[in-house]
Motif scaffolding. Sequence first.
Motif, PDB file in Angstrom:
ATOM      1  N   ASP A  11       0.827  -1.211   0.000  1.00 56.87           N
ATOM      2  CA  ASP A  11       0.000   0.000   0.000  1.00 56.87           C
ATOM      3  C   ASP A  11       0.860   1.259   0.000  1.00 56.87           C
ATOM      4  O   ASP A  11       0.541   2.249  -0.665  1.00 56.87           O
ATOM      5  CB  ASP A  11      -0.898   0.038   1.250  1.00 56.87           C
ATOM      6  CG  ASP A  11      -1.819  -1.158   1.359  1.00 56.87           C
ATOM      7  OD1 ASP A  11      -2.516  -1.446   0.369  1.00 56.87           O
ATOM      8  OD2 ASP A  11      -1.844  -1.801   2.429  1.00 56.87           O
ATOM      9  N   ILE A  12       1.949   1.214   0.784  1.00 57.78           N
ATOM     10  CA  ILE A  12       2.786   2.388   0.999  1.00 57.78           C
ATOM     11  C   ILE A  12       4.249   2.034   0.752  1.00 57.78           C
ATOM     12  O   ILE A  12       4.725   0.976   1.194  1.00 57.78           O
ATOM     13  CB  ILE A  12       2.624   2.926   2.442  1.00 57.78           C
ATOM     14  CG1 ILE A  12       1.204   3.436   2.674  1.00 57.78           C
ATOM     15  CG2 ILE A  12       3.641   4.027   2.747  1.00 57.78           C
ATOM     16  CD1 ILE A  12       0.823   4.668   1.876  1.00 57.78           C
ATOM     17  N   ASP A  13       4.945   2.899   0.049  1.00 58.82           N
ATOM     18  CA  ASP A  13       6.395   2.795  -0.089  1.00 58.82           C
ATOM     19  C   ASP A  13       7.056   3.661   0.978  1.00 58.82           C
ATOM     20  O   ASP A  13       6.673   4.829   1.180  1.00 58.82           O
ATOM     21  CB  ASP A  13       6.857   3.265  -1.470  1.00 58.82           C
ATOM     22  CG  ASP A  13       6.688   2.196  -2.532  1.00 58.82           C
ATOM     23  OD1 ASP A  13       6.349   1.048  -2.191  1.00 58.82           O
ATOM     24  OD2 ASP A  13       6.900   2.517  -3.722  1.00 58.82           O
ATOM     25  N   TYR A  14       8.048   3.087   1.650  1.00 60.63           N
ATOM     26  CA  TYR A  14       8.773   3.766   2.724  1.00 60.63           C
ATOM     27  C   TYR A  14      10.240   3.856   2.329  1.00 60.63           C
ATOM     28  O   TYR A  14      10.928   2.845   2.227  1.00 60.63           O
ATOM     29  CB  TYR A  14       8.583   2.986   4.024  1.00 60.63           C
ATOM     30  CG  TYR A  14       9.635   3.164   5.097  1.00 60.63           C
ATOM     31  CD1 TYR A  14      10.008   4.423   5.562  1.00 60.63           C
ATOM     32  CD2 TYR A  14      10.235   2.049   5.687  1.00 60.63           C
ATOM     33  CE1 TYR A  14      10.962   4.560   6.564  1.00 60.63           C
ATOM     34  CE2 TYR A  14      11.175   2.170   6.699  1.00 60.63           C
ATOM     35  CZ  TYR A  14      11.536   3.431   7.128  1.00 60.63           C
ATOM     36  OH  TYR A  14      12.478   3.549   8.125  1.00 60.63           O
ATOM     37  N   LYS A  54       0.129  -2.447   4.376  1.00 60.16           N
ATOM     38  CA  LYS A  54       1.242  -3.223   3.826  1.00 60.16           C
ATOM     39  C   LYS A  54       2.292  -2.245   3.294  1.00 60.16           C
ATOM     40  O   LYS A  54       2.002  -1.420   2.431  1.00 60.16           O
ATOM     41  CB  LYS A  54       0.747  -4.167   2.730  1.00 60.16           C
ATOM     42  CG  LYS A  54      -0.131  -5.289   3.281  1.00 60.16           C
ATOM     43  CD  LYS A  54      -0.641  -6.213   2.200  1.00 60.16           C
ATOM     44  CE  LYS A  54      -1.746  -5.562   1.385  1.00 60.16           C
ATOM     45  NZ  LYS A  54      -2.393  -6.521   0.445  1.00 60.16           N
ATOM     46  N   ILE A  55       3.492  -2.369   3.824  1.00 60.27           N
ATOM     47  CA  ILE A  55       4.557  -1.398   3.571  1.00 60.27           C
ATOM     48  C   ILE A  55       5.720  -2.063   2.849  1.00 60.27           C
ATOM     49  O   ILE A  55       6.171  -3.149   3.242  1.00 60.27           O
ATOM     50  CB  ILE A  55       5.055  -0.799   4.906  1.00 60.27           C
ATOM     51  CG1 ILE A  55       3.896  -0.120   5.655  1.00 60.27           C
ATOM     52  CG2 ILE A  55       6.194   0.190   4.672  1.00 60.27           C
ATOM     53  CD1 ILE A  55       4.186   0.156   7.115  1.00 60.27           C
ATOM     54  N   ARG A  56       6.185  -1.406   1.797  1.00 64.27           N
ATOM     55  CA  ARG A  56       7.411  -1.858   1.129  1.00 64.27           C
ATOM     56  C   ARG A  56       8.554  -0.942   1.538  1.00 64.27           C
ATOM     57  O   ARG A  56       8.482   0.276   1.368  1.00 64.27           O
ATOM     58  CB  ARG A  56       7.256  -1.834  -0.386  1.00 64.27           C
ATOM     59  CG  ARG A  56       8.530  -2.257  -1.126  1.00 64.27           C
ATOM     60  CD  ARG A  56       8.348  -2.323  -2.623  1.00 64.27           C
ATOM     61  NE  ARG A  56       8.087  -1.011  -3.220  1.00 64.27           N
ATOM     62  CZ  ARG A  56       8.090  -0.789  -4.532  1.00 64.27           C
ATOM     63  NH1 ARG A  56       8.298  -1.779  -5.377  1.00 64.27           N
ATOM     64  NH2 ARG A  56       7.842   0.422  -4.999  1.00 64.27           N
ATOM     65  N   ALA A  57       9.602  -1.533   2.133  1.00 65.67           N
ATOM     66  CA  ALA A  57      10.799  -0.773   2.473  1.00 65.67           C
ATOM     67  C   ALA A  57      11.632  -0.617   1.200  1.00 65.67           C
ATOM     68  O   ALA A  57      12.260  -1.568   0.740  1.00 65.67           O
ATOM     69  CB  ALA A  57      11.591  -1.482   3.563  1.00 65.67           C
ATOM     70  N   VAL A  58      11.609   0.572   0.618  1.00 63.72           N
ATOM     71  CA  VAL A  58      12.228   0.803  -0.689  1.00 63.72           C
ATOM     72  C   VAL A  58      13.718   0.502  -0.663  1.00 63.72           C
ATOM     73  O   VAL A  58      14.276  -0.065  -1.607  1.00 63.72           O
ATOM     74  CB  VAL A  58      11.970   2.253  -1.144  1.00 63.72           C
ATOM     75  CG1 VAL A  58      12.724   2.574  -2.424  1.00 63.72           C
ATOM     76  CG2 VAL A  58      10.474   2.489  -1.347  1.00 63.72           C
ATOM     77  N   ASN A  59      14.407   0.860   0.423  1.00 60.20           N
ATOM     78  CA  ASN A  59      15.863   0.700   0.484  1.00 60.20           C
ATOM     79  C   ASN A  59      16.294  -0.751   0.378  1.00 60.20           C
ATOM     80  O   ASN A  59      17.343  -1.057  -0.194  1.00 60.20           O
ATOM     81  CB  ASN A  59      16.403   1.272   1.789  1.00 60.20           C
ATOM     82  CG  ASN A  59      15.978   2.693   2.044  1.00 60.20           C
ATOM     83  OD1 ASN A  59      14.789   2.949   2.263  1.00 60.20           O
ATOM     84  ND2 ASN A  59      16.904   3.630   2.014  1.00 60.20           N
ATOM     85  N   THR A  60      15.492  -1.664   0.938  1.00 59.98           N
ATOM     86  CA  THR A  60      15.916  -3.065   1.007  1.00 59.98           C
ATOM     87  C   THR A  60      14.974  -4.033   0.321  1.00 59.98           C
ATOM     88  O   THR A  60      15.333  -5.195   0.123  1.00 59.98           O
ATOM     89  CB  THR A  60      16.039  -3.505   2.483  1.00 59.98           C
ATOM     90  OG1 THR A  60      14.744  -3.419   3.108  1.00 59.98           O
ATOM     91  CG2 THR A  60      17.026  -2.616   3.237  1.00 59.98           C
ATOM     92  N   GLY A  61      13.749  -3.596  -0.021  1.00 62.91           N
ATOM     93  CA  GLY A  61      12.778  -4.479  -0.644  1.00 62.91           C
ATOM     94  C   GLY A  61      11.970  -5.311   0.323  1.00 62.91           C
ATOM     95  O   GLY A  61      11.149  -6.135  -0.100  1.00 62.91           O
ATOM     96  N   ALA A  62      12.182  -5.134   1.635  1.00 65.25           N
ATOM     97  CA  ALA A  62      11.444  -5.905   2.629  1.00 65.25           C
ATOM     98  C   ALA A  62       9.951  -5.578   2.581  1.00 65.25           C
ATOM     99  O   ALA A  62       9.552  -4.456   2.243  1.00 65.25           O
ATOM    100  CB  ALA A  62      11.983  -5.623   4.029  1.00 65.25           C
TER     101      ALA A  62
END
Length: 363
Positions: A74-77, A122-130
């Motif tokens: 849902d959200i990119d972090y 649901k969050i996607r950690a942009v730096n690592t792809g987690a």
Amino acid sequence: MTQTAIPFVMMRGGTSRGPYFRRDDLPEDLDQLADVLISALGSGHPLNIDGIGGGAAVTTKVAMLSKSDDDWADIDYFFAQVSVEEQLVDFKPTCGNILSGVGAAAIELGLFKPQGDRTEIKIRAVNTGAQVRAVLDTTGKEVTYEGTTEIAGVPGTAAPVQLTFMGVVGSATGAFLPTDRLRDTIDGIEVTCMDVAMPIVMARAEDFRLTGYESVAELDANTEFFARMEAIRLKAGELMGMGDVSKSVTPKFGLLAPAKNGGTIATRYFMPWKTHPSMAVTGAQCLASCALTPGTVADGLLERPIDNPATVVLEHASGTIDVIVDYEQNNGFKLNAAGLLRTARKLVDGMVYVPKSVWAKES
């Protein structure tokens, strides 16, 4: 006006604090973005006197959020670690404590609508792809900050934020064991180099003639230890395929010792040039994975849990943190997911200003 105004919300996320921005309110170019964050936080001065940083690595962290175009999220972090005393920004790592505030900040910034009394984001950690599932209290379709959950390193209590991390193995290096070994010896010290949510170099405290129970102040004053640790960290970075890490906060460094307060294992975590006052959420996952993996430097320091999921209780400088690990041990260690309970609180919202000489945003 001679300054550029940027909307933000300041949040405490876990045991960290920093501004949360909408990504599209900031420069797209990373070099220019770094200049803006350095100016906004006052990087380059030990007190961050000319910005909104707090004079410590845990208070000069930045979250940048956007609606995700990923099929799952849902959200990119997007995370940035801004240096306190040097005018540097590291976009390589992520931060799980700051992630604790991402769900609430996304709602506060108008990027996500509450779903009811409980909201899953649901969050996607942009730096690592987690991939991270965050569940927070939104009673009355508003973010609830008050509650009875207590976490070590934060005074008082607040509403709980449940985090479940997936896809964190090899997030920075592409491998669970970036050196292909459970142990390496660097400068006479046995270490385990592991990449789970955060690449970390881990060693036994006793090998540095430490107990592993020292206070943050005692460790930070031990310049001999820090010099030796940094030399090992730099060589480990090369072995882990990360290249020259002299100006990067990764890999981090961790010390292990037998638990003394009823936990699974005692830990100290480094950021890496200062001792963490408590424990990083990402670091906790890697330390817990090391503790559960036979053959690592954790051998002999603990009685490994046999349950699955296993609750690994890490003792740290401010108390304890529980990591619930869903894993497999059939053909080597495999982490499926890690769960942690955190809290977050909104502190300030409004505009932060940077000189137009730093960035003159086009209207």
